[in-house]
Design a protein around this motif. Structure first.
Motif, PDB file in Angstrom:
ATOM      1  N   ARG A 152      13.008  20.520 -26.015  1.00  0.00           N
ATOM      2  CA  ARG A 152      12.089  19.867 -25.074  1.00  0.00           C
ATOM      3  C   ARG A 152      12.233  18.345 -25.150  1.00  0.00           C
ATOM      4  N   ASN A 153      12.523  17.826 -26.342  1.00  0.00           N
ATOM      5  CA  ASN A 153      12.714  16.381 -26.460  1.00  0.00           C
ATOM      6  C   ASN A 153      13.906  15.896 -25.650  1.00  0.00           C
ATOM      7  N   VAL A 154      14.979  16.682 -25.644  1.00  0.00           N
ATOM      8  CA  VAL A 154      16.136  16.259 -24.849  1.00  0.00           C
ATOM      9  C   VAL A 154      15.815  16.341 -23.356  1.00  0.00           C
ATOM     10  N   GLN A 155      14.930  17.248 -22.967  1.00  0.00           N
ATOM     11  CA  GLN A 155      14.487  17.284 -21.576  1.00  0.00           C
ATOM     12  C   GLN A 155      13.680  16.031 -21.222  1.00  0.00           C
ATOM     13  N   ILE A 156      12.869  15.562 -22.184  1.00  0.00           N
ATOM     14  CA  ILE A 156      12.121  14.327 -21.948  1.00  0.00           C
ATOM     15  C   ILE A 156      13.079  13.144 -21.827  1.00  0.00           C
ATOM     16  N   ILE A 157      14.081  13.102 -22.701  1.00  0.00           N
ATOM     17  CA  ILE A 157      15.077  12.024 -22.612  1.00  0.00           C
ATOM     18  C   ILE A 157      15.763  12.054 -21.255  1.00  0.00           C
ATOM     19  N   ARG A 158      16.139  13.244 -20.793  1.00  0.00           N
ATOM     20  CA  ARG A 158      16.798  13.335 -19.492  1.00  0.00           C
ATOM     21  C   ARG A 158      15.853  12.917 -18.363  1.00  0.00           C
ATOM     22  N   PHE A 159      14.577  13.301 -18.477  1.00  0.00           N
ATOM     23  CA  PHE A 159      13.591  12.903 -17.469  1.00  0.00           C
ATOM     24  C   PHE A 159      13.489  11.382 -17.395  1.00  0.00           C
ATOM     25  N   LEU A 160      13.354  10.744 -18.561  1.00  0.00           N
ATOM     26  CA  LEU A 160      13.255   9.276 -18.586  1.00  0.00           C
ATOM     27  C   LEU A 160      14.551   8.632 -18.127  1.00  0.00           C
ATOM     28  N   TYR A 161      15.678   9.220 -18.488  1.00  0.00           N
ATOM     29  CA  TYR A 161      16.987   8.684 -18.098  1.00  0.00           C
ATOM     30  C   TYR A 161      17.171   8.764 -16.581  1.00  0.00           C
ATOM     31  N   GLU A 162      16.835   9.919 -16.012  1.00  0.00           N
ATOM     32  CA  GLU A 162      17.001  10.065 -14.565  1.00  0.00           C
ATOM     33  C   GLU A 162      15.971   9.241 -13.788  1.00  0.00           C
ATOM     34  N   PRO A 173      14.022  -3.435 -17.142  1.00  0.00           N
ATOM     35  CA  PRO A 173      14.247  -3.277 -18.575  1.00  0.00           C
ATOM     36  C   PRO A 173      13.888  -1.862 -19.045  1.00  0.00           C
ATOM     37  N   SER A 174      14.508  -1.462 -20.167  1.00  0.00           N
ATOM     38  CA  SER A 174      14.326  -0.107 -20.693  1.00  0.00           C
ATOM     39  C   SER A 174      12.995   0.043 -21.417  1.00  0.00           C
ATOM     40  N   LEU A 175      12.458   1.254 -21.357  1.00  0.00           N
ATOM     41  CA  LEU A 175      11.268   1.582 -22.141  1.00  0.00           C
ATOM     42  C   LEU A 175      11.607   1.449 -23.625  1.00  0.00           C
ATOM     43  N   ASP A 176      10.757   0.769 -24.369  1.00  0.00           N
ATOM     44  CA  ASP A 176      10.996   0.517 -25.794  1.00  0.00           C
ATOM     45  C   ASP A 176      10.673   1.788 -26.591  1.00  0.00           C
ATOM     46  N   LEU A 177      11.710   2.427 -27.140  1.00  0.00           N
ATOM     47  CA  LEU A 177      11.525   3.625 -27.968  1.00  0.00           C
ATOM     48  C   LEU A 177      11.903   3.367 -29.422  1.00  0.00           C
ATOM     49  N   SER A 178      11.959   2.106 -29.817  1.00  0.00           N
ATOM     50  CA  SER A 178      12.317   1.782 -31.199  1.00  0.00           C
ATOM     51  C   SER A 178      11.343   2.458 -32.161  1.00  0.00           C
ATOM     52  N   THR A 179      11.887   2.830 -33.316  1.00  0.00           N
ATOM     53  CA  THR A 179      11.212   3.570 -34.404  1.00  0.00           C
ATOM     54  C   THR A 179      11.090   5.060 -34.104  1.00  0.00           C
ATOM     55  N   ALA A 180      11.519   5.515 -32.933  1.00  0.00           N
ATOM     56  CA  ALA A 180      11.473   6.951 -32.647  1.00  0.00           C
ATOM     57  C   ALA A 180      12.436   7.689 -33.576  1.00  0.00           C
ATOM     58  N   LYS A 181      12.028   8.868 -34.024  1.00  0.00           N
ATOM     59  CA  LYS A 181      12.879   9.702 -34.867  1.00  0.00           C
ATOM     60  C   LYS A 181      13.209  10.984 -34.107  1.00  0.00           C
ATOM     61  N   LEU A 182      14.485  11.152 -33.817  1.00  0.00           N
ATOM     62  CA  LEU A 182      14.932  12.299 -33.032  1.00  0.00           C
ATOM     63  C   LEU A 182      15.894  13.141 -33.866  1.00  0.00           C
ATOM     64  N   LEU A 183      15.594  14.418 -33.965  1.00  0.00           N
ATOM     65  CA  LEU A 183      16.386  15.326 -34.795  1.00  0.00           C
ATOM     66  C   LEU A 183      17.073  16.370 -33.922  1.00  0.00           C
ATOM     67  N   ASN A 184      18.331  16.646 -34.259  1.00  0.00           N
ATOM     68  CA  ASN A 184      19.077  17.750 -33.634  1.00  0.00           C
ATOM     69  C   ASN A 184      19.164  17.623 -32.115  1.00  0.00           C
ATOM     70  N   ILE A 185      19.371  16.411 -31.634  1.00  0.00           N
ATOM     71  CA  ILE A 185      19.478  16.194 -30.193  1.00  0.00           C
ATOM     72  C   ILE A 185      20.947  16.285 -29.762  1.00  0.00           C
ATOM     73  N   ASP A 186      21.192  17.144 -28.799  1.00  0.00           N
ATOM     74  CA  ASP A 186      22.532  17.244 -28.203  1.00  0.00           C
ATOM     75  C   ASP A 186      22.501  16.463 -26.895  1.00  0.00           C
TER      76      ASP A 186
END
Length: 282
Positions: A152-162, A173-186
């Motif tokens: 689901r996290n990769v779906q959120i990334i794709r949503f924000l990316y698109e 400018p890009s949404l600031d996601l610094s300090t985010a911890k993402l595990l096992n993202i393909d």
């Protein structure tokens, strides 16, 4: 010299004595015979009784062993049934827990998409145009990353990316996601056609077990990002910024680079010759 009469009397006396002895023997034999039959019957009765008692004892032992075996089998069957019931109950609880988790994550995902869609609509497609909106979007996104699974996290990334919220340009400018911890993202699931990522900004995040295998990337900003057990194998990287990035167990096997910055980047647990290859390929 004895007379004939005396001889006759002597023979008669001998015959009488013999007859008495014979009669006496016959009496003894008759008495013994009369005693032997009851004795034989008694002995036979005793033997039969012992045999019957022995057979009865063996039967009791066999019955007891059979009862013990049946009780053991019943206990074992009962134990197995209890274990099976316990396993089925645990499986059912796990399934219910998984379903509850899926329903919860689906609900949170849907709520996030609705909320971000509302913010995008209110900000005319640019969340960063307002400090309040940008802060709200950052907090909500970092929070949702901690609550959802990698799929689901990769779906959120794709949503924000698109939605062009991870594209870093002067106009947007890009949404600031610094300090985010993402595990096992393909990231192939977030890429266009699973092959292309353009103008993606992921500054200052932490990626564990991430995959960029075979992706063509350009205008990518991963400055100050930490990579742990990440693969860029077979990727094509152009105009990318990895300055001050940290790499742990990161693979660049058969990766091509062009105009890529690794200024002040550090490599841990990484072969020295591979570091040299990366620096020479820039």
């Amino acid at each position: 010299m004895t007379s004939p009469e005396e001889n006759i009397r002597t023979d008669e006396l001998i015959l009488a004595t013999s007859a008495k002895k014979l009669a006496k023997r016959r009496g003894c034999l008759k008495c013994i015979s009369s005693l032997l039959l009851p004795l034989a019957l008694g002995v036979f009765t005793i033997v039969i009784t012992f045999q019957q008692q022995s057979a009865a004892q063996r039967q009791r032992i066999e019955d007891r062993d059979a009862a013990d075996l049946q009780r053991a089998e019943d206990r074992n069957a009962s134990r197995l049934q209890r274990e099976q019931d316990k396993q089925e109950a645990e499986l059912l609880r796990k399934q219910e827990k998984d379903l509850d988790k899926q329903r919860y994550e689906n609900g949170r995902f849907d709520a996030y998409i609705q909320q971000m869609g509302k913010l995008l609509k209110e900000s005319n497609g640019s969340i960063m145009s307002s400090q309040v909106t940008a802060t709200l979007a950052r907090v909500e996104t970092l929070n949702i990353f901690r609550q959802l699974d990698p799929q689901r996290n990769v779906q959120i990334i794709r949503f924000l990316y698109e939605a062009k919220q991870l594209t870093d340009t002067p106009e947007n400018p890009s949404l600031d996601l610094s300090t985010a911890k993402l595990l096992n993202i393909d990231f192939r699931d977030a890429a266009v056609n699973e092959k292309q990522l353009y103008q993606l900004s992921f500054r200052g995040i932490f990626l564990l077990n991430a995959t960029f295998i075979g992706i063509e990337m350009s205008n990518i900003n991963f400055s100050r990002t930490k990579f742990d057990t990440t693969s860029f194998s077979l990727a094509e990287i152009h105009d990318a910024d990895f300055s001050f990035a940290e790499f742990y167990y990161t693979s660049f096997t058969s990766t091509s680079f062009a105009s890529t910055i690794f200024a002040e980047a550090t490599f841990e647990n990484y072969p020295r010759q591979c570091q040299f290859f990366i620096l020479c390929a820039l």
